[in-house]
Design an enzyme around this catalytic site. Structure first.
Site, PDB file in Angstrom:
ATOM      1  N   ASP A 108       0.839  -1.202   0.000  1.00  0.00           N
ATOM      2  CA  ASP A 108       0.000   0.000   0.000  1.00  0.00           C
ATOM      3  C   ASP A 108       0.874   1.252   0.000  1.00  0.00           C
ATOM      4  O   ASP A 108       2.041   1.207   0.399  1.00  0.00           O
ATOM      5  CB  ASP A 108      -0.888   0.030   1.254  1.00  0.00           C
ATOM      6  CG  ASP A 108      -1.864  -1.135   1.287  1.00  0.00           C
ATOM      7  OD1 ASP A 108      -2.167  -1.687   0.218  1.00  0.00           O
ATOM      8  OD2 ASP A 108      -2.307  -1.479   2.407  1.00  0.00           O
ATOM      9  N   LYS A 109       0.257   2.358  -0.350  1.00  0.00           N
ATOM     10  CA  LYS A 109       0.996   3.631  -0.424  1.00  0.00           C
ATOM     11  C   LYS A 109       1.688   3.949   0.918  1.00  0.00           C
ATOM     12  O   LYS A 109       2.817   4.429   0.948  1.00  0.00           O
ATOM     13  CB  LYS A 109       0.006   4.743  -0.806  1.00  0.00           C
ATOM     14  CG  LYS A 109       0.658   6.063  -1.086  1.00  0.00           C
ATOM     15  CD  LYS A 109      -0.362   7.073  -1.588  1.00  0.00           C
ATOM     16  CE  LYS A 109       0.220   8.462  -1.579  1.00  0.00           C
ATOM     17  NZ  LYS A 109      -0.759   9.498  -1.842  1.00  0.00           N
TER      18      LYS A 109
END
Ligand code: URA
Length: 237
Positions: free
Chosen positions: A107-108
């Site tokens: 994920d970011k």
């Protein structure tokens, strides 16, 4: 780095057996010197390999281990977000090998070990759901963890759309744990903790299969991995 005979056979010069003979017959040079050992290591990006005086171009796959920082997406391009390829570029990888892609996604806001390669077979070996490659994450959460949650993780947490495979929870302190999972569904770790009422406040991948994040590799920096192929199994050398 890879073996000279492999480099030559990958380039279509001949079979492994044939190219060994060519080397022994003095038909191959590396950086203008006649090669004697078919097993000598060459780097297609740095060494000039010639067969009968003609330069030999061979495909050398790239393997990169990045300590992904937060704030970038695991994609090769994005019109709005900074990507992991941008991070590699900022860290000095020049040129970015054509066809380089991340092996799976973080994920970011997730940090830690992310492999990138242009070798599709290698990526498939790590990502195939059938292979159940272990992934280890360091997690911090907003509410205290309890010992009985180890068993709940081990029994397979039930999410709305699937039941997770057994996972191993090692509690490090009240709000901190290591978790080992053997699959890699979207937001899986965050969803598993959420199912037990914890919000994940930080997530960092420490290991994926045999690849471990080096302790001394800062976020945003990468290392190249040298691999050797033994009957389809890739080994770090
Ligand atoms: N699980 C998550 O929830 N996020 C990640 O980035 C990786 C695993």
């Amino acid at each position: 780095m890879e073996r000279l005979d492999k480099y030559l056979s990958n380039a279509g010069i001949g079979t492994r057996k044939e190219v060994k003979e060519y080397v022994r017959s003095g038909l191959v040079t590396v950086d203008q010197n006649i090669a004697k050992d078919p097993g000598m290591k060459v780097d297609g990006r740095k060494n000039e390999v010639c067969f009968k005086g003609e330069k030999v171009f061979s495909y050398s796959p790239t393997y990169i281990l990045l300590n992904k920082p937060a704030g970038c997406v695991s994609a090769t391009e994005d019109s709005r977000e900074r990507t992991v390829l941008d991070v590699l570029s900022e860290a000095g990888l020049d040129p970015i090998p054509k066809g380089l892609f991340p092996v799976g996604r973080l994920d970011k806001d997730t940090t830690g070990l992310l492999l990138l390669t242009d070798d599709g077979e290698f990526a498939h070996e790590l990502l195939s759901p059938k292979k159940h490659v272990d992934k280890v994450y360091h997690v911090t959460v907003d509410t205290p963890l309890s010992e009985n949650e180890k068993m709940i993780f081990n029994n397979g947490i039930v999410l709305s759309d699937f039941t997770c495979l057994p996972a191993k929870l090692d509690i490090l302190s009240e709000y901190e744990a290591k978790i080992t999972i053997r699959e890699g569904k979207f937001h899986q770790v965050k969803r598993m903790f959420m199912a037990l009422g914890h919000t994940v406040t930080s997530l960092k991948r420490l290991r994926m299969g045999e690849f471990t994040l080096p302790d001394d590799l800062p976020e945003g920096r990468f290392v190249r991995l040298d691999m050797e192929c033994h009957d389809h199994e890739k080994k770090i050398i």
